[in-house]
Design a protein around this motif. Structure first.
Motif, PDB file in Angstrom:
ATOM      1  N   ASP A 182      81.067 -42.329 -52.668  1.00  0.00           N
ATOM      2  CA  ASP A 182      81.749 -41.035 -52.583  1.00  0.00           C
ATOM      3  C   ASP A 182      81.669 -40.572 -51.129  1.00  0.00           C
ATOM      4  OD1 ASP A 182      82.943 -38.605 -53.010  1.00  0.00           O
ATOM      5  OD2 ASP A 182      81.493 -37.899 -54.507  1.00  0.00           O
ATOM      6  N   THR A 184      82.032 -38.589 -47.622  1.00  0.00           N
ATOM      7  CA  THR A 184      81.794 -37.179 -47.342  1.00  0.00           C
ATOM      8  C   THR A 184      82.381 -36.798 -45.995  1.00  0.00           C
ATOM      9  OG1 THR A 184      79.676 -37.541 -46.225  1.00  0.00           O
ATOM     10  CG2 THR A 184      79.611 -37.274 -48.617  1.00  0.00           C
ATOM     11  N   PHE A 205      81.692 -31.410 -47.489  1.00  0.00           N
ATOM     12  CA  PHE A 205      82.198 -31.658 -48.841  1.00  0.00           C
ATOM     13  C   PHE A 205      82.296 -33.153 -49.105  1.00  0.00           C
ATOM     14  CE2 PHE A 205      86.079 -30.912 -46.275  1.00  0.00           C
ATOM     15  CZ  PHE A 205      86.810 -32.061 -46.535  1.00  0.00           C
ATOM     16  N   ASN A 206      82.533 -33.486 -50.379  1.00  0.00           N
ATOM     17  CA  ASN A 206      82.695 -34.867 -50.826  1.00  0.00           C
ATOM     18  C   ASN A 206      84.153 -35.202 -51.044  1.00  0.00           C
ATOM     19  OD1 ASN A 206      79.847 -34.233 -51.480  1.00  0.00           O
ATOM     20  ND2 ASN A 206      79.864 -36.263 -52.408  1.00  0.00           N
ATOM     21  N   SER A 208      85.247 -36.680 -53.580  1.00  0.00           N
ATOM     22  CA  SER A 208      85.520 -36.426 -54.999  1.00  0.00           C
ATOM     23  C   SER A 208      85.799 -34.958 -55.285  1.00  0.00           C
ATOM     24  CB  SER A 208      84.340 -36.896 -55.857  1.00  0.00           C
ATOM     25  OG  SER A 208      83.154 -36.194 -55.496  1.00  0.00           O
ATOM     26  N   ASP A 209      85.646 -34.080 -54.290  1.00  0.00           N
ATOM     27  CA  ASP A 209      85.965 -32.664 -54.495  1.00  0.00           C
ATOM     28  C   ASP A 209      87.461 -32.407 -54.592  1.00  0.00           C
ATOM     29  OD1 ASP A 209      83.282 -32.077 -54.414  1.00  0.00           O
ATOM     30  OD2 ASP A 209      83.290 -31.342 -52.348  1.00  0.00           O
ATOM     31  N   PRO A 211      90.964 -31.962 -56.043  1.00  0.00           N
ATOM     32  CA  PRO A 211      91.262 -31.585 -57.435  1.00  0.00           C
ATOM     33  C   PRO A 211      92.341 -32.452 -58.077  1.00  0.00           C
ATOM     34  CG  PRO A 211      92.376 -30.084 -55.960  1.00  0.00           C
ATOM     35  CD  PRO A 211      91.577 -31.030 -55.088  1.00  0.00           C
ATOM     36  N   THR A 228      87.219 -40.520 -47.492  1.00  0.00           N
ATOM     37  CA  THR A 228      87.418 -39.371 -46.612  1.00  0.00           C
ATOM     38  C   THR A 228      87.773 -39.903 -45.229  1.00  0.00           C
ATOM     39  OG1 THR A 228      85.007 -39.316 -46.224  1.00  0.00           O
ATOM     40  CG2 THR A 228      85.920 -37.728 -47.794  1.00  0.00           C
ATOM     41  N   GLU A 270      86.990 -25.041 -49.921  1.00  0.00           N
ATOM     42  CA  GLU A 270      87.846 -25.199 -51.094  1.00  0.00           C
ATOM     43  C   GLU A 270      88.970 -26.162 -50.751  1.00  0.00           C
ATOM     44  OE1 GLU A 270      89.851 -21.599 -52.184  1.00  0.00           O
ATOM     45  OE2 GLU A 270      90.129 -20.976 -50.104  1.00  0.00           O
ATOM     46  N   GLN A 271      89.326 -26.997 -51.722  1.00  0.00           N
ATOM     47  CA  GLN A 271      90.357 -28.005 -51.510  1.00  0.00           C
ATOM     48  C   GLN A 271      91.730 -27.463 -51.894  1.00  0.00           C
ATOM     49  OE1 GLN A 271      89.653 -30.785 -49.929  1.00  0.00           O
ATOM     50  NE2 GLN A 271      87.491 -30.184 -49.877  1.00  0.00           N
TER      51      GLN A 271
END
Length: 339
Positions: A182, A184, A205-206, A208-209, A211, A228, A270-271
């Motif tokens: 994952d 980052t 953040f990751n 996988s964040d 959405p 990423t 926030e994504q």
């Protein structure tokens, strides 16, 4: 697409090139108001550009339509931690404290790390180096010869300069999904002269964040690896802190963005939904000499087919959105901006 004779690139720079003529990956543009010149940086290689080792090339333009180049501004030296034959990715050039600083991801595949990477990929030295010059046209020289900026046991890439509210320099970078599964995005404060780290890294953040389904799937169908790439930070007219970054959506490379809910580098982040799809990404934004925002990215992902694509952008105060593609500047391509 126009025919392109890559073998003689650096020996015979040309004028009147179009973006469709130039193989490019991870493009970065500096709009130099003093000379009224746009500088387009991209990685250079023996196979594509007739170089004897990997490095960084620059192309120059007055109008974003006709380009001149390529010119070599950096090559991987023999006396550094990196291997000159193992690659140079994601060049960025930032003007900081009166000088020009090149951030470039370098490699040494012979310097192995412990363990086995995701999917059996080898773990090896990979990280962002910083080089300096008094000119946007180089030559650039490494500020640290013996190791990457982030400790070498961590596989990192795509480092970018960010100045915080106190004008302190940070490097924002990606921790390679090959090592973490994952991936980052992280940041580390730099010394004032950008020669090394001045703090422990912080996690932003990751991968996988995101959405949406951006993972590589295991045999049972579960997402198990998240990419990423290409982190870049900008302020909107409403003082919102926005990060461009790239990942995948249903197996296709996308240009997306995130927003700090506090307006600070530490986040939380926030994504937001992707800006451009269609196997496109690792972009950056710049302002033209008319103070208009533009996005440049590469599409498709793989070389040598990859080319730069340009988009007019709107600063909404809350974020940046794609206004229109610029087929007139980058050549005909399938419209991939999301509505």
């Amino acid at each position: 697409m126009n025919a392109y004779n890559a073998a003689s690139d650096v020996a015979n720079p040309k004028s009147g090139l179009k973006l469709a003529d130039i193989p490019a990956h991870d493009p970065f543009v500096v709009a130099d108001k003093t000379s009224q010149t746009y500088y387009l940086y991209t990685g250079g290689s023996p196979r594509l550009n007739g170089m004897d080792r990997y490095g960084v090339l620059v192309y120059k333009s007055r109008d974003l339509e006709a380009w001149e180049g390529p010119y070599v501004v950096f090559t991987v030296p023999d006396d550094s931690w990196a291997n000159p034959q193992h690659g140079a990715w994601a060049p960025e050039v930032h003007i900081y404290d009166g000088r020009c600083y090149l951030f470039i991801t370098l490699h040494n595949n012979d310097q192995r790390l412990e363990g086995i990477g995701y999917g059996g990929f080898p773990l090896q030295w990979r990280g962002t180096a910083i080089a300096v010059s008094d000119s946007l046209e180089g030559p650039f020289e490494l500020v640290k010869q013996e190791a990457p900026i982030v400790p070498a046991e961590v596989m990192t890439l795509d480092g970018s300069l960010y100045l915080d509210e106190d004008n302190q320099p940070w490097m924002v970078y990606c921790h390679e999904w090959v090592q973490t599964a994952d991936g980052t995005v992280e940041a580390v404060r730099l010394k004032p002269d950008l020669t090394d780290c001045a703090s422990e890294p912080i996690h932003l953040f990751n991968g996988s964040d995101a959405p949406w389904d951006n993972g590589e799937h295991s045999q049972d169908g579960t997402p198990s690896a998240f990419v990423t790439d290409g982190c870049q930070l900008y302020r909107t007219s409403g003082n919102r802190l926005i990060m461009l970054w790239s990942t995948y959506e249903n197996g296709s490379y996308v240009q997306t963005l995130a927003r700090s809910t506090t307006g600070k580098l530490e986040g939380p982040w926030e994504q937001l939904m992707p800006l451009v799809a269609g196997d496109s990404g690792h972009g950056m934004m710049f302002q033209t000499f008319q103070n208009e925002w533009m996005l440049i990215l590469h599409s498709p992902f793989r070389m040598p087919e990859s080319r730069c694509k340009l988009y007019d952008m709107d600063d909404t105060g809350e974020s940046f959105v794609v206004k229109s593609s610029r087929n007139d500047l980058d050549g005909d391509h399938v419209e991939s901006a999301l509505e």
